[in-house]
Design a protein around this motif. Structure first.
Motif, PDB file in Angstrom:
ATOM      1  N   ARG A 126       0.831  -1.202   0.000  1.00 60.54           N
ATOM      2  CA  ARG A 126       0.000   0.000   0.000  1.00 60.54           C
ATOM      3  C   ARG A 126       0.876   1.266   0.000  1.00 60.54           C
ATOM      4  N   LEU A 127       1.923   1.251   0.812  1.00 62.16           N
ATOM      5  CA  LEU A 127       2.813   2.405   0.896  1.00 62.16           C
ATOM      6  C   LEU A 127       3.558   2.629  -0.417  1.00 62.16           C
ATOM      7  N   VAL A 128       4.042   1.560  -1.018  1.00 64.62           N
ATOM      8  CA  VAL A 128       4.740   1.688  -2.301  1.00 64.62           C
ATOM      9  C   VAL A 128       3.802   2.260  -3.357  1.00 64.62           C
ATOM     10  N   ARG A 129       2.591   1.748  -3.404  1.00 66.20           N
ATOM     11  CA  ARG A 129       1.621   2.224  -4.381  1.00 66.20           C
ATOM     12  C   ARG A 129       1.349   3.722  -4.220  1.00 66.20           C
ATOM     13  N   LEU A 149       3.612  -5.253  -8.007  1.00 66.71           N
ATOM     14  CA  LEU A 149       4.758  -4.348  -8.108  1.00 66.71           C
ATOM     15  C   LEU A 149       6.057  -5.116  -7.935  1.00 66.71           C
ATOM     16  N   GLU A 150       7.145  -4.478  -8.364  1.00 71.14           N
ATOM     17  CA  GLU A 150       8.486  -5.025  -8.169  1.00 71.14           C
ATOM     18  C   GLU A 150       9.094  -4.318  -6.957  1.00 71.14           C
ATOM     19  N   ARG A 176       2.413  -9.213  -4.909  1.00 73.03           N
ATOM     20  CA  ARG A 176       1.040  -9.096  -5.380  1.00 73.03           C
ATOM     21  C   ARG A 176       0.062  -9.157  -4.213  1.00 73.03           C
ATOM     22  N   VAL A 177      -0.948  -8.305  -4.299  1.00 74.43           N
ATOM     23  CA  VAL A 177      -2.020  -8.284  -3.318  1.00 74.43           C
ATOM     24  C   VAL A 177      -3.343  -8.387  -4.069  1.00 74.43           C
ATOM     25  N   ALA A 192      -2.064   8.558   3.865  1.00 77.00           N
ATOM     26  CA  ALA A 192      -1.916   8.851   2.439  1.00 77.00           C
ATOM     27  C   ALA A 192      -1.907   7.580   1.595  1.00 77.00           C
ATOM     28  N   ALA A 193      -1.548   6.464   2.224  1.00 80.36           N
ATOM     29  CA  ALA A 193      -1.513   5.179   1.514  1.00 80.36           C
ATOM     30  C   ALA A 193      -2.819   4.411   1.633  1.00 80.36           C
TER      31      ALA A 193
END
Length: 311
Positions: A18-21, A54-55, A44-45, A167-168
């Motif tokens: 979530r934070l990366v996104r 994501l990578e 993957r979620v 924010a995430a």
């Protein structure tokens, strides 16, 4: 803010993704086997309202990592000692550590390794698991991380962490008494784990038989009595929510401890149940049902250890 998420499993992987996104600078500290799987497949979620692929940025304990501003510690208690050793190089003078473990015993352990000033209180509320591919599956709506200074004082670093989480898309409301919040989560997860593990069924299966709901209520009463005697009584509103959760007809809900039992894996019995019943003894609070659940899980733990030793 440089963030290190220790573990990329069902909890750490979910919040980290979530934070990366949301654009945060997140690195995952993982074991070599998990790192290889994530490099091959990605992080993957899936689940209701979730579709993240994501990578991730990865680091293993044998690689240089530098220091980080925030550490989200989301390993199981059985891996805590090794995790503390692995993340030690990442902790600098200004690093804030937010542990997302159940129970309370990890606080003393982390204080001993990193100093009490570095360690915030933390509570995670999320229902996730790993599937056969190692992907994270979100099974129910909660997506909450509570944090705060353990002495209850206002804190700029806590505000910054909460802003980042919000924010995430991770709920992180102000929590004036994070230690009490940790106790209240402990009561909830202990009730859920003890009930499902004792009766070997989901919440719905437990409540489908005569006496199932009554047992769940009795287990909750014991856990809540320990919290109250420890100076952290659970508010009636939270007790009502927990009661509805553990007595819900047809609910497929199961805690990770029950899923570990079914899979023949070690559990967090000592950190979650064992520590609670030990505190109950010290406070002269009777907990016969929690004692029984603890013994039941200790037998399972011994069986698993014997099986692994024989391989």
């Amino acid at each position: 803010m440089r963030i290190l998420t220790v573990g990329a499993g069902a909890v750490g992987g979910f919040f980290g993704a979530r934070l990366v996104r949301a654009g945060a600078d997140v690195t995952f500290l993982v074991r070599p086997q998990r790192a290889a799987a994530l490099r091959e497949r990605g992080l993957r979620v899936t689940g209701p309202g979730e579709e993240i692929s994501l990578e991730p940025q990865l680091v293993t304990a044998d690689a240089p990592m530098g220091t980080y501003d925030l550490v989200l510690l989301s390993v199981k208690s059985t891996a805590l000692e090794q995790a503390a050793k692995d993340l030690a190089p990442a902790v600098g003078p200004g690093t804030a550590i937010v542990p997302l473990l159940n129970g309370m015993a990890h606080l003393d352990f982390l204080d001993g390794h990193f100093g009490g000033a570095a360690v915030l209180g933390g509570v995670a509320k999320v229902v996730t698991t790993l599937d056969g591919n190692g992907d994270i599956v979100r099974m129910a709506p909660p997506s909450v991380v509570l944090t705060g200074e353990r002495d209850g004082t206002p804190s700029g670093r806590v505000d910054a962490v909460r802003e980042l989480l919000t924010a995430a898309g991770i709920d992180s409301p102000p929590t004036p008494d994070i230690v009490a919040a940790m106790w209240h989560k402990w009561v909830f997860i202990t009730t859920l784990a003890a009930t499902t593990c004792l009766l070997r069924g989901s919440v719905g299966e437990v409540n489908a038989v005569p006496g199932g709901a009554e047992l769940a209520r009795a287990v909750l009463a014991e856990a809540a009595a320990v919290a109250a005697a420890s100076g952290h009584p659970v508010p009636q509103a939270e007790l009502d929510v927990t009661t509805r959760t553990v007595t819900a007809e047809g609910s497929p809900l199961t805690p990770s401890m029950y899923r570990d039992v079914l899979a023949g894996q070690p559990t967090e019995v000592e950190h979650v149940l064992g520590d609670l019943v030990a505190r109950a003894r010290a406070l002269a609070v009777p907990t016969p049902l929690l004692d029984l659940a603890t013994l039941h899980l200790r037998v399972h733990q011994q069986r698993v250890a014997g099986s692994r030793a024989g391989r």
